[in-house]
Scaffold this active site. Structure first.
Site, short mmCIF file in Angstrom:
data_model
loop_
_atom_site.label_atom_id
_atom_site.label_comp_id
_atom_site.label_asym_id
_atom_site.label_seq_id
_atom_site.Cartn_x
_atom_site.Cartn_y
_atom_site.Cartn_z
N LYS A 102 -2.98 22.13 -7.30
CA LYS A 102 -2.47 22.87 -8.12
C LYS A 102 -1.67 22.59 -9.46
CE LYS A 102 -1.95 26.76 -4.41
NZ LYS A 102 -1.64 27.80 -3.38
N HIS A 134 -9.51 5.37 5.78
CA HIS A 134 -9.98 6.99 7.16
C HIS A 134 -10.46 7.91 5.99
CE1 HIS A 134 -7.78 5.05 10.05
NE2 HIS A 134 -8.12 5.33 11.47
N PHE A 135 -9.74 8.03 5.06
CA PHE A 135 -10.53 8.79 3.51
C PHE A 135 -11.75 8.48 3.06
CE2 PHE A 135 -8.40 12.83 2.52
CZ PHE A 135 -7.45 12.58 3.29
N GLU A 138 5.06 4.60 3.94
CA GLU A 138 4.53 5.87 3.46
C GLU A 138 5.82 6.93 4.64
OE1 GLU A 138 1.08 8.06 4.41
OE2 GLU A 138 2.61 9.32 5.26
N ASP A 159 -2.59 12.51 -2.40
CA ASP A 159 -2.82 13.85 -1.92
C ASP A 159 -3.00 14.23 -3.41
OD1 ASP A 159 -2.43 13.96 0.22
OD2 ASP A 159 0.16 13.48 0.30
N GLU A 211 0.83 -0.69 -0.43
CA GLU A 211 0.02 -0.28 -0.28
C GLU A 211 0.58 1.17 0.04
OE1 GLU A 211 -1.68 1.31 3.66
OE2 GLU A 211 -3.62 2.43 1.98
C1 SAM Z 1 -4.12 11.91 1.73
S1 SAM Z 1 -3.68 10.41 2.44
C2 SAM Z 1 -4.08 9.30 2.20
C3 SAM Z 1 -4.32 8.47 3.12
C4 SAM Z 1 -4.65 6.73 2.97
N1 SAM Z 1 -4.14 6.09 2.11
C5 SAM Z 1 -6.34 6.83 3.58
O1 SAM Z 1 -7.05 7.12 2.17
O2 SAM Z 1 -7.20 6.89 4.58
C6 SAM Z 1 -2.19 10.50 1.57
C7 SAM Z 1 -1.10 10.11 2.69
O3 SAM Z 1 0.35 8.93 1.49
C8 SAM Z 1 0.98 10.01 1.87
N2 SAM Z 1 2.63 10.01 0.93
C9 SAM Z 1 2.99 11.28 -0.08
N3 SAM Z 1 3.27 10.57 -1.61
C10 SAM Z 1 3.98 9.40 -0.25
C11 SAM Z 1 4.77 8.87 -1.00
N4 SAM Z 1 5.56 9.66 -2.07
N5 SAM Z 1 5.56 7.86 -0.58
C12 SAM Z 1 4.43 7.77 0.73
N6 SAM Z 1 3.60 7.92 1.26
C13 SAM Z 1 3.37 9.37 0.15
C14 SAM Z 1 0.82 10.60 3.17
O4 SAM Z 1 2.34 11.70 3.44
C15 SAM Z 1 -0.20 10.82 3.14
O5 SAM Z 1 -0.11 10.12 4.54
#
Ligand code: SAM
Length: 220
Positions: free
Chosen positions: A123, A193-194, A69, A119, A44
């Site tokens: 922008k 969670h999202f 993460e 994420d 994941e």
């Molecule tokens: C918007 S959150 C969604 C979290 C989770 N997947 C959910 O659905 O609840 C996106 C997560 O991806 C992580 N993230 C972003 N770019 C990443 C990368 N290149 N490698 C690992 N994690 C990353 C961020 O720190 C953040 O915790």
């Protein structure tokens, strides 16, 4: 959506079995060394608070799950929740997933890749930071086993659409396969969670699954 503060981590909990750094990952890649056993591996990307990892690891004990993460605090939070539940088939790496896919994960080695609510980088000038970019999608195809799956869900319609347009230009993954919404029977019965936050706000979730062909000559 904003983020709530995380609970303080109990310093007495031993996280060494569940939390890894980039440097601590086995080289060459070795699932048995990482999990203490062989078995299918699912990865994941962007696990945040880890609801998917702990739910999937509990539901499918025969599968090994590796979460990646980049935010150290979230990775520690996940490691605590995995350690408290003694889930030995799930680990979290505090690192950049794109680097791990590109540099460490061998071809034809993953049963599934999960990317939930990455994420969106709203922008236009920041969109090159998105996880679902061409180089990563190529790595996903390369690292999936024949018949393996990519699961991509988001609440951002534009991110969903552009990723679905990008995928066939740089991979031969088959899809999108339809993924129906399942009713949530309790507060933890969401994939992440999202997903819980988005569905409780009555906003749409865009879900897709792609499969690597069972037999492919393209990637050795
Ligand atoms: C918007 S959150 C969604 C979290 C989770 N997947 C959910 O659905 O609840 C996106 C997560 O991806 C992580 N993230 C972003 N770019 C990443 C990368 N290149 N490698 C690992 N994690 C990353 C961020 O720190 C953040 O915790």
């Amino acid at each position: 959506m904003g983020r709530r503060a995380l609970r303080k981590i109990d310093p007495n909990i031993d996280l060494t079995g569940h939390l890894k750094t980039f440097e601590q990952l086995p080289r060459p890649w070795d699932v048995a060394a990482l999990f203490g056993r062989e078995g299918p591996l699912e990865v994941e990307v962007g696990s945040a608070k880890g609801l998917f990892l702990r739910g999937a690891a509990a539901d499918r004990p025969e599968v090994n799950f590796l979460g990646i993460e980049v935010a150290r605090k979230y990775a520690e939070f996940i490691a605590v929740s995995l350690a408290k539940r003694s889930l030995s088939n799930a680990k979290i790496v505090s690192a950049d997933a794109l680097q791990i896919f590109h540099e460490l994960i061998p071809s034809n080695s993953l049963a599934a890749v999960h990317v939930y609510f990455p994420d969106p980088w709203w922008k236009k000038r920041h969109r090159k930071r998105r996880v679902m970019r061409e180089s990563f999608l190529r790595d996903v195809e390369r690292t999936l086993l024949p018949g393996g799956s990519l699961h991509f869900w988001t609440d951002v319609e534009e991110y969903f659409r552009t990723t679905l347009e990008l995928l066939p230009t740089c991979t031969t993954l088959i899809g999108p396969l339809p993924v129906p919404e399942t009713p949530a029977e309790n507060d933890m019965a969401y994939r992440t969670h999202f997903e819980r936050r988005v569905r409780k706000a009555n906003e749409p979730v865009y879900r897709s699954e792609f499969k690597k062909a069972e037999h492919t000559d393209k990637i050795a």
